[in-house]
Design an enzyme around this catalytic site. Structure first.
Site, mmCIF file in Angstrom:
data_model
loop_
_atom_site.group_PDB
_atom_site.id
_atom_site.type_symbol
_atom_site.label_atom_id
_atom_site.label_comp_id
_atom_site.label_asym_id
_atom_site.label_seq_id
_atom_site.Cartn_x
_atom_site.Cartn_y
_atom_site.Cartn_z
ATOM 1 N N HIS A 39 25.327 53.516 17.927
ATOM 2 C CA HIS A 39 26.548 54.226 17.358
ATOM 3 C C HIS A 39 27.654 53.860 19.078
ATOM 4 O O HIS A 39 28.839 53.757 18.454
ATOM 5 C CB HIS A 39 26.750 55.934 17.764
ATOM 6 N N HIS A 84 31.980 53.536 22.252
ATOM 7 C CA HIS A 84 31.450 55.067 21.508
ATOM 8 C C HIS A 84 32.441 55.217 20.493
ATOM 9 O O HIS A 84 33.512 56.136 20.426
ATOM 10 C CB HIS A 84 31.743 55.321 22.789
#
Length: 173
Positions: free
Chosen positions: A80, A95
């Site tokens: 992620h 992120h």
């Protein structure tokens, strides 16, 4: 521009060098989406600048592209987030989504690994907005300069919808 052009002092040589250095201190949008100020990110770790200055983006597409030429310095098992470093030493954390670590990698496909050289605009990560939303997480993505102390300033230069590859953050030496 060749050696003789530089030797003869053509103005374009100097301008090209200045523009190249300025471009090297630019972080481009890693995908198309809506840019937002750091403080508008719905997570206090990012919105308070704990990890560094930067911005957020609400994605309109599902591929993260390299924001500059450089190197992949960090990947996560959950796919992620990525850490990348530009050729000039700008360290950026991308992120994707908030609390998406909890998804355990579902909906994410990393296309690079640590140590890979990257070119601006190169696809690095794919994600599925529907999976992020189904997990109950905001898709807002943090784009943070993690070594901002090495620079005189980091500023957001875009607002509203930004196409991937367009200037997003500018850094001052």
């Amino acid at each position: 521009m060749g050696f003789f052009d530089k030797l003869l002092g053509k103005d374009t040589a100097a301008n090209d060098g200045i523009e190249a250095r300025a471009a090297a201190l630019t972080v481009c949008a890693p995908f198309t989406g809506a840019a937002m100020k750091l403080e508008d990110i719905p997570d206090p770790v990012f919105s308070q600048g704990i990890l560094g200055p930067g911005c957020g983006m609400d994605p309109a597409e599902e591929t993260v592209y390299a924001p500059f030429d450089g190197t992949v310095t960090q990947t996560t098992d959950t796919k992620h987030a990525l850490g990348v470093t530009s050729a000039d030493g700008v360290e950026v954390l991308i992120h994707v989504g908030m609390d998406t670590v909890e998804m355990g990698g579902k909906g994410f496909t990393c296309m690079v690994k640590e140590g890979d050289k990257i070119k601006a605009g190169q696809p690095m990560l794919k994600f599925t907005l529907a999976d992020i939303q189904a997990a109950g997480h905001p898709a807002v993505t943090a784009i943070v300069v993690t070594n901002a102390d090495d620079f005189a300033g980091v500023g957001l230069v875009a607002e509203g919808t930004v196409e991937h590859g367009a200037p997003l953050l500018k850094l001052k030496k």
